[in-house]
Enzyme design. Structure first.
Site, PDB file in Angstrom:
ATOM      1  N   GLY A  27      15.272  52.358   4.153  1.00  0.00           N
ATOM      2  CA  GLY A  27      16.196  52.815   5.181  1.00  0.00           C
ATOM      3  C   GLY A  27      17.576  52.204   5.040  1.00  0.00           C
ATOM      4  O   GLY A  27      17.739  51.071   4.589  1.00  0.00           O
ATOM      5  N   HIS A  70      15.209  57.122   6.133  1.00  0.00           N
ATOM      6  CA  HIS A  70      16.115  57.342   7.260  1.00  0.00           C
ATOM      7  C   HIS A  70      17.442  56.610   7.083  1.00  0.00           C
ATOM      8  O   HIS A  70      17.500  55.495   6.583  1.00  0.00           O
ATOM      9  CB  HIS A  70      15.451  56.894   8.566  1.00  0.00           C
ATOM     10  CG  HIS A  70      15.044  55.450   8.567  1.00  0.00           C
ATOM     11  ND1 HIS A  70      15.892  54.438   8.955  1.00  0.00           N
ATOM     12  CD2 HIS A  70      13.877  54.848   8.212  1.00  0.00           C
ATOM     13  CE1 HIS A  70      15.261  53.270   8.863  1.00  0.00           C
ATOM     14  NE2 HIS A  70      14.046  53.493   8.408  1.00  0.00           N
ATOM     15  N   ASP A  71      18.509  57.290   7.464  1.00  0.00           N
ATOM     16  CA  ASP A  71      19.856  56.724   7.543  1.00  0.00           C
ATOM     17  C   ASP A  71      20.453  56.357   6.190  1.00  0.00           C
ATOM     18  O   ASP A  71      21.444  55.633   6.128  1.00  0.00           O
ATOM     19  CB  ASP A  71      19.882  55.490   8.471  1.00  0.00           C
ATOM     20  CG  ASP A  71      19.299  55.777   9.825  1.00  0.00           C
ATOM     21  OD1 ASP A  71      19.840  56.637  10.527  1.00  0.00           O
ATOM     22  OD2 ASP A  71      18.275  55.155  10.186  1.00  0.00           O
TER      23      ASP A  71
END
Length: 262
Positions: free
Chosen positions: A143, A125-126
């Site tokens: 992340g 994520h991200d």
């Protein structure tokens, strides 16, 4: 909306609301969620899952068992409408996973253009992967990791969350990256340490002798002068004014959060 020229294998599921542009090819046993948009000429080989709010650009090749846009593995995630955005002409090989972003991390996981993500690559994520990058088999990004243009991440390498890897970096296989890797470096080991400059890669990308010499001088200033980063930053800014290639160092150090590898 599904363009008339798109091909969907009868065994695949494309949910209402998905957008498939001209020439998209959906092979057998794929699943495309209702908030997915796939750009012209992109090919899904087979057994590909694309879910969530996901936009994929043009002329990408997505191989079997890849999963894009699925719920991320951050325990704070509570179903918010976060996204995945992928550019053009990427090769996403077998069993790659690219997870949607989080509210805390900017809401989007982003992959740029012309990247090669080899088998079993994981982009959490991200993360932000820029352009012309290569992530070899089983490379794993935690992340919020940032990867700049033309970086190469070796197989079986893990990058700690929130780390940044600069442009034209080569990280050797089986490494563990726990701090930021400045531009142009070769890094290797667990924890990864610098092993000089990626000179051969820079030559292949058109850096001339003057630029290479300036990069060497900046590297020596950072790693061999014995000075602190606060002491060398003004010197790097002077060098960057004369040699634009050195500007990559100053820009990178300005945004580094975890400290650079030593």
């Amino acid at each position: 909306m599904i363009d008339q020229s798109a091909f969907i294998h009868p065994s695949s599921i494309v949910e209402d609301g998905a957008i498939l542009h001209a020439g998209v090819h959906i092979g057998p046993f794929c699943f495309i969620g209702p908030q997915v948009e796939i750009g012209a000429g992109t090919v899904l080989k087979s057994h590909v899952v694309i879910n969530g709010i996901t936009r994929i650009g043009e002329e990408n090749q997505v191989y079997q068992f890849a999963t894009i846009g699925e719920v991320n593995q951050d325990l704070k995630y509570a179903g918010e409408p976060t996204r995945v955005e992928i550019g053009n002409r990427n090769r996403i090989r077998e069993s790659v996973t690219i997870h949607r972003g989080t509210v805390q991390g900017g809401e989007v996981t982003r992959v740029g253009n012309d990247n090669l993500l080899m088998v079993n690559t994981h982009i959490a994520h991200d993360c932000r992967v820029a352009n012309h990058c290569i992530l070899a088999n089983n490379a794993t990004l935690g992340g919020h990791v940032s990867i700049d243009d033309y970086a190469i991440i070796g197989g079986m390498t893990a990058v700690h969350q929130f780390c940044s890897i600069g442009a034209h970096v080569m990280v050797g296989g089986c490494s563990g990256v726990a701090q930021d890797v400045p531009p142009y470096l070769i890094a290797q080991g667990n924890h990864a340490t610098p092993f000089g400059l990626n000179i051969e890669g820079l030559k292949r990308r058109g850096f001339d002798k003057e630029a290479l010499q300036a990069i060497r001088s900046a590297y020596k200033l950072i790693y061999r002068s014995g000075k602190t980063l606060d002491e060398i930053k003004p010197e790097l800014e002077v060098m960057a004014a004369q040699h634009p290639a050195v500007g990559a160092f100053t820009e990178f150090l300005a945004r580094s959060q975890r400290g650079i590898i030593r």
